[in-house]
Design an enzyme around this catalytic site. Structure first.
Site, PDB file in Angstrom:
ATOM      1  N   GLY A 181       0.819  -1.204   0.000  1.00 48.72           N
ATOM      2  CA  GLY A 181       0.000   0.000   0.000  1.00 48.72           C
ATOM      3  C   GLY A 181       0.853   1.254   0.000  1.00 48.72           C
ATOM      4  O   GLY A 181       2.081   1.204   0.159  1.00 48.72           O
ATOM      5  N   GLY A 229       1.537   5.193  -4.110  1.00 48.78           N
ATOM      6  CA  GLY A 229       1.282   6.392  -4.896  1.00 48.78           C
ATOM      7  C   GLY A 229       0.188   6.156  -5.943  1.00 48.78           C
ATOM      8  O   GLY A 229       0.136   6.823  -6.974  1.00 48.78           O
ATOM      9  N   LYS A 230      -0.741   5.243  -5.622  1.00 48.87           N
ATOM     10  CA  LYS A 230      -1.817   4.918  -6.579  1.00 48.87           C
ATOM     11  C   LYS A 230      -2.672   6.146  -6.883  1.00 48.87           C
ATOM     12  O   LYS A 230      -3.038   6.393  -8.034  1.00 48.87           O
ATOM     13  CB  LYS A 230      -2.720   3.798  -6.011  1.00 48.87           C
ATOM     14  CG  LYS A 230      -1.987   2.487  -5.791  1.00 48.87           C
ATOM     15  CD  LYS A 230      -2.852   1.477  -5.062  1.00 48.87           C
ATOM     16  CE  LYS A 230      -3.180   1.874  -3.652  1.00 48.87           C
ATOM     17  NZ  LYS A 230      -2.046   1.894  -2.713  1.00 48.87           N
ATOM     18  N   THR A 281      -3.182  10.167  -1.589  1.00 53.75           N
ATOM     19  CA  THR A 281      -2.791  11.580  -1.592  1.00 53.75           C
ATOM     20  C   THR A 281      -2.659  12.082  -3.019  1.00 53.75           C
ATOM     21  O   THR A 281      -2.028  11.430  -3.850  1.00 53.75           O
ATOM     22  CB  THR A 281      -1.423  11.761  -0.893  1.00 53.75           C
ATOM     23  OG1 THR A 281      -1.443  10.992   0.290  1.00 53.75           O
ATOM     24  CG2 THR A 281      -1.135  13.219  -0.592  1.00 53.75           C
ATOM     25  N   ARG A 325     -22.729 -12.608   5.669  1.00 50.48           N
ATOM     26  CA  ARG A 325     -24.063 -12.362   5.096  1.00 50.48           C
ATOM     27  C   ARG A 325     -24.972 -11.611   6.055  1.00 50.48           C
ATOM     28  O   ARG A 325     -26.189 -11.767   6.049  1.00 50.48           O
ATOM     29  CB  ARG A 325     -24.720 -13.684   4.645  1.00 50.48           C
ATOM     30  CG  ARG A 325     -23.945 -14.324   3.532  1.00 50.48           C
ATOM     31  CD  ARG A 325     -24.204 -15.774   3.393  1.00 50.48           C
ATOM     32  NE  ARG A 325     -23.662 -16.515   4.522  1.00 50.48           N
ATOM     33  CZ  ARG A 325     -23.691 -17.830   4.635  1.00 50.48           C
ATOM     34  NH1 ARG A 325     -24.243 -18.550   3.692  1.00 50.48           N
ATOM     35  NH2 ARG A 325     -23.170 -18.424   5.678  1.00 50.48           N
ATOM     36  N   GLN A 340      -4.906  -0.309  -1.232  1.00 59.41           N
ATOM     37  CA  GLN A 340      -3.929  -1.185  -0.584  1.00 59.41           C
ATOM     38  C   GLN A 340      -2.895  -1.705  -1.595  1.00 59.41           C
ATOM     39  O   GLN A 340      -2.700  -1.098  -2.634  1.00 59.41           O
ATOM     40  CB  GLN A 340      -4.620  -2.373   0.123  1.00 59.41           C
ATOM     41  CG  GLN A 340      -5.228  -2.002   1.450  1.00 59.41           C
ATOM     42  CD  GLN A 340      -6.702  -1.741   1.349  1.00 59.41           C
ATOM     43  OE1 GLN A 340      -7.447  -2.531   0.815  1.00 59.41           O
ATOM     44  NE2 GLN A 340      -7.132  -0.640   1.903  1.00 59.41           N
ATOM     45  N   PRO A 398       4.202   6.445  11.476  1.00 55.68           N
ATOM     46  CA  PRO A 398       5.409   6.367  10.645  1.00 55.68           C
ATOM     47  C   PRO A 398       5.410   5.057   9.862  1.00 55.68           C
ATOM     48  O   PRO A 398       5.029   4.015  10.401  1.00 55.68           O
ATOM     49  CB  PRO A 398       6.563   6.378  11.660  1.00 55.68           C
ATOM     50  CG  PRO A 398       5.969   6.332  13.012  1.00 55.68           C
ATOM     51  CD  PRO A 398       4.484   6.470  12.913  1.00 55.68           C
ATOM     52  N   SER A 425       7.638   8.509 -11.406  1.00 52.71           N
ATOM     53  CA  SER A 425       7.204   9.682 -10.660  1.00 52.71           C
ATOM     54  C   SER A 425       8.397  10.209  -9.874  1.00 52.71           C
ATOM     55  O   SER A 425       9.097   9.449  -9.199  1.00 52.71           O
ATOM     56  CB  SER A 425       6.051   9.272  -9.738  1.00 52.71           C
ATOM     57  OG  SER A 425       5.677  10.347  -8.933  1.00 52.71           O
TER      58      SER A 425
HETATM   59  P1  GDP Z   1      -1.554   5.563  -2.224  1.00 49.44           P
HETATM   60  O1  GDP Z   1      -2.282   5.092  -1.015  1.00 49.44           O
HETATM   61  O2  GDP Z   1      -0.962   4.445  -3.018  1.00 49.44           O
HETATM   62  O3  GDP Z   1      -2.367   6.484  -3.074  1.00 49.44           O
HETATM   63  O4  GDP Z   1      -0.293   6.403  -1.673  1.00 49.44           O
HETATM   64  P2  GDP Z   1      -0.302   7.488  -0.479  1.00 49.44           P
HETATM   65  O5  GDP Z   1      -0.913   8.728  -0.993  1.00 49.44           O
HETATM   66  O6  GDP Z   1      -0.848   6.913   0.766  1.00 49.44           O
HETATM   67  O7  GDP Z   1       1.242   7.656  -0.237  1.00 49.44           O
HETATM   68  C1  GDP Z   1       2.103   8.084  -1.247  1.00 49.44           C
HETATM   69  C2  GDP Z   1       2.839   9.343  -0.740  1.00 49.44           C
HETATM   70  O8  GDP Z   1       3.905   9.640  -1.609  1.00 49.44           O
HETATM   71  C3  GDP Z   1       1.965  10.584  -0.751  1.00 49.44           C
HETATM   72  O9  GDP Z   1       2.401  11.442   0.273  1.00 49.44           O
HETATM   73  C4  GDP Z   1       2.246  11.193  -2.123  1.00 49.44           C
HETATM   74  O10 GDP Z   1       2.018  12.591  -2.179  1.00 49.44           O
HETATM   75  C5  GDP Z   1       3.704  10.905  -2.239  1.00 49.44           C
HETATM   76  N1  GDP Z   1       4.221  10.722  -3.598  1.00 49.44           N
HETATM   77  C6  GDP Z   1       3.664  10.059  -4.652  1.00 49.44           C
HETATM   78  N2  GDP Z   1       4.536  10.000  -5.678  1.00 49.44           N
HETATM   79  C7  GDP Z   1       5.663  10.645  -5.255  1.00 49.44           C
HETATM   80  C8  GDP Z   1       6.938  10.883  -5.834  1.00 49.44           C
HETATM   81  O11 GDP Z   1       7.230  10.485  -6.956  1.00 49.44           O
HETATM   82  N3  GDP Z   1       7.857  11.549  -5.072  1.00 49.44           N
HETATM   83  C9  GDP Z   1       7.584  11.980  -3.805  1.00 49.44           C
HETATM   84  N4  GDP Z   1       8.541  12.612  -3.146  1.00 49.44           N
HETATM   85  N5  GDP Z   1       6.399  11.759  -3.239  1.00 49.44           N
HETATM   86  C10 GDP Z   1       5.457  11.096  -3.945  1.00 49.44           C
HETATM   87  P1  IMO Z   2      -3.837   2.557   0.560  1.00 47.58           P
HETATM   88  O1  IMO Z   2      -5.006   2.360  -0.361  1.00 47.58           O
HETATM   89  C1  IMO Z   2      -1.200   1.022   3.670  1.00 47.58           C
HETATM   90  C2  IMO Z   2      -2.840  -1.962   6.414  1.00 47.58           C
HETATM   91  C3  IMO Z   2      -2.960  -1.483   7.839  1.00 47.58           C
HETATM   92  C4  IMO Z   2      -2.741  -2.803   8.572  1.00 47.58           C
HETATM   93  C5  IMO Z   2      -3.465  -3.793   7.669  1.00 47.58           C
HETATM   94  C6  IMO Z   2      -4.887  -4.123   8.105  1.00 47.58           C
HETATM   95  O2  IMO Z   2      -3.687   3.918   1.101  1.00 47.58           O
HETATM   96  O3  IMO Z   2      -2.589   2.009  -0.058  1.00 47.58           O
HETATM   97  P2  IMO Z   2      -7.143  -2.714   8.080  1.00 47.58           P
HETATM   98  O4  IMO Z   2      -7.507  -1.416   8.731  1.00 47.58           O
HETATM   99  O5  IMO Z   2      -7.282  -2.710   6.605  1.00 47.58           O
HETATM  100  O6  IMO Z   2      -7.846  -3.889   8.713  1.00 47.58           O
HETATM  101  O7  IMO Z   2      -5.582  -2.918   8.424  1.00 47.58           O
HETATM  102  O8  IMO Z   2      -3.501  -3.210   6.382  1.00 47.58           O
HETATM  103  N1  IMO Z   2      -3.496  -1.090   5.397  1.00 47.58           N
HETATM  104  C7  IMO Z   2      -2.852  -0.230   4.619  1.00 47.58           C
HETATM  105  N2  IMO Z   2      -1.546   0.117   4.591  1.00 47.58           N
HETATM  106  N3  IMO Z   2      -2.063   1.572   2.780  1.00 47.58           N
HETATM  107  C8  IMO Z   2      -3.355   1.205   2.771  1.00 47.58           C
HETATM  108  O9  IMO Z   2      -4.224   1.623   1.828  1.00 47.58           O
HETATM  109  C9  IMO Z   2      -3.813   0.306   3.736  1.00 47.58           C
HETATM  110  N4  IMO Z   2      -5.014  -0.238   4.042  1.00 47.58           N
HETATM  111  C10 IMO Z   2      -4.801  -1.091   5.046  1.00 47.58           C
HETATM  112  O10 IMO Z   2      -1.973  -0.541   8.158  1.00 47.58           O
HETATM  113  O11 IMO Z   2      -1.380  -3.145   8.571  1.00 47.58           O
END
Ligand code: GDP
Ligand code: IMO
Ligand code: MG
Length: 438
Positions: A12, A15-16, A42, A142, A223, A310, A419
């Protein structure tokens, strides 16, 4: 036009959201098919920085149909707040549609999430505490409450009373916790349902019609494959049914698998994980701190979007990368956060594991075995220069290009997007998600 799925190739937070926000420009429909408010995507674009938990990352274009599919579990209050936040910041949400078959996160789900984690004690999963897991358990039992129930008062009253009888027994007898009040929940949730009603529809039909018209459909995963209920590091996984691998997209949105021909795997240039469970390449030294805190002064370090925790950091795990690339049938890679690796003397990639006296190159099913894996690293030369302003492959330092080529070999798929920063256009893109050169 075939539909394209964007999945996370690690644990997870690859950067999706950022990748979908970029590529949504060439699509008509953007749809979330799994998870719930445990996801945090994000997006940084011309309107500012956004953290989305439920609304698809295509919402910022205004002319895209954005679908929350049947495979998502919805916390109604969070969704209403998210829609209000978007509207306040000038984003048009009128083209959002919410599946009538999606499941609803009810007040007992976050409570159970917390109680169950406490019971697990040292075996706690480290869930997001959002109630997402327990809502999927209710779906599989269910006994879930679906959006169609929430917006239909007579259905809702019936389902609510049956569920609450059951859960109040559990709260009082197992957890010695106070029972929940059916009347209060009915009043509050009926109101939330009434507010969401204008967006609710048969989304499978919406997406199928779009597919029949030849519209471009982008399915936004949540995820990562290593958190998938079947493929991931069980039991340290999430509970999404239909899962977080590409195969789940078909189920979670209501399109046959033949509609999906391309799979974009989003991989970070290194590894991160939030929550507990195995992570063979985890680092505990200053390299981990450096990965975690790159960009932290701008609020862009490796800290959870949803929980602020973190993130555990380590070098790119090529064994797991290859494992998830094959599981998902990845046809194209989006490699993110390459900028974070700038400045390292050497960059490491795990290419196999040492296990007892042998060598393994895939993920063992047993946690006991996973704990004993020792990464075998290949070292590549690092690059000094900041790459966040680079917009073409040619302008990348040769060492960074070498790193990207090695990732392509390991994942056995072309890197079509690199990216180099969180903002929409901080990217080197050679092909769009449909495979056309750009
Ligand atoms: P997602 O859950 O897969 O959409 O990823 P998140 O948004 O939880 O975490 C990705 C983090 O990396 C976010 O804070 C983004 O703004 C940041 N991010 C994405 N692509 C880049 C990149 O190429 N460089 C940097 N420095 N940050 C990035
Ligand atoms: P995105 O879409 C990172 C992790 C949780 C925990 C485990 C189970 O932002 O990538 P849950 O609340 O789903 O029962 O927690 O899965 N987890 C993620 N970690 N990014 C996510 O989603 C997550 N969704 C769940 O931290 O370890
Ligand atoms: Mg995230």
């Amino acid at each position: 036009m075939p539909a394209v799925v964007v999945i996370g190739g690690q644990w997870g937070d690859e950067g999706k959201g950022r990748v979908v926000d970029y590529h949504a420009r060439s699509c008509s429909v953007i749809a979330r098919y799994s998870a719930g408010t445990n996801a945090g995507h994000t997006i940084v674009n011309q309107l500012g920085k956004f953290g989305l938990q439920l609304v698809p990352a295509g919402i910022f274009y205004g002319d895209k149909t954005c679908v929350i599919g049947n495979g998502v579990v919805i916390h109604p209050g969070t969704l209403i707040d998210e829609i209000a936040m978007l509207e306040e910041r000038g984003v048009d949400t009128s083209r959002l549609v919410i599946s009538d078959r999606s499941h609803v996160v009810m007040p007992w789900h976050p409570l159970l999430d917390g109680y169950e984690e406490r019971l697990r004690a040292s075996g706690a999963i480290g869930t997001t505490g959002t109630g997402t897991g327990p809502a999927f358990v209710d779906k599989a039992r269910r006994s879930g409450i679906r959006m169609v129930d929430l917006i239909t008062p007579e259905l809702f009253r019936e389902r609510l009373s049956a569920q609450l009888d059951y859960y109040n027994h559990i709260f009082e007898r197992l957890y010695e916790a106070p029972p929940l009040d059916a009347g209060e929940i009915f009043a509050e949730y009926s109101e939330l349902g009434a507010r969401l009603r204008p967006w609710v529809a048969d989304t499978a039909d919406v997406v199928q019609r779009a597919h029949e018209r030849g519209d471009r459909i982008l399915l936004e995963g949540a995820q990562g494959a290593l958190l998938d209920l079947d493929a991931g590091t069980y039991p340290f996984v999430t509970s999404s049914v239909p899962g977080s691998v590409a195969g789940g997209a078909s189920i979670g949105i209501g399109l046959g698998p033949t509609a999906i021909e391309r799979v974009v795997g989003v991989y970070k240039a290194y590894q991160t994980r939030v929550g507990n469970g195995p992570m063979p390449t985890e680092l505990f030294d200053e390299d981990a701190e450096r990965l975690r805190n790159h960009g932290a002064e701008r609020g862009a370090g490796e800290y959870g979007t949803t929980t602020g925790r973190p993130r555990r950091c380590g070098w790119f795990d090529g064994v797991l990368g290859r494992y998830t690339s094959r599981l998902n049938g990845v046809t194209s890679v989006a490699l993110t956060r390459l900028d974070t690796l700038s400045g390292f003397e050497r960059v490491k990639v795990c290419v196999a594991y040492e296990l007892d006296d042998g060598r393994v190159s895939t993920l063992p099913a047993s946690l006991k075995t996973t704990e004993r894996l020792k990464p075998i690293y290949e070292e590549l030369p690092g690059w000094k220069r900041d790459v966040s302003n680079v917009r073409s492959l040619r302008a990348l330092p040769a060492e960074a290009r070498q790193f990207v080529r090695r990732i392509e070999q390991i994942l056995d798929a072309p890197v079509d997007m690199i990216s180099v920063g969180p903002e929409r256009d901080q990217a080197i893109v050679t092909r769009d998600v449909f495979g056309s050169a750009v």
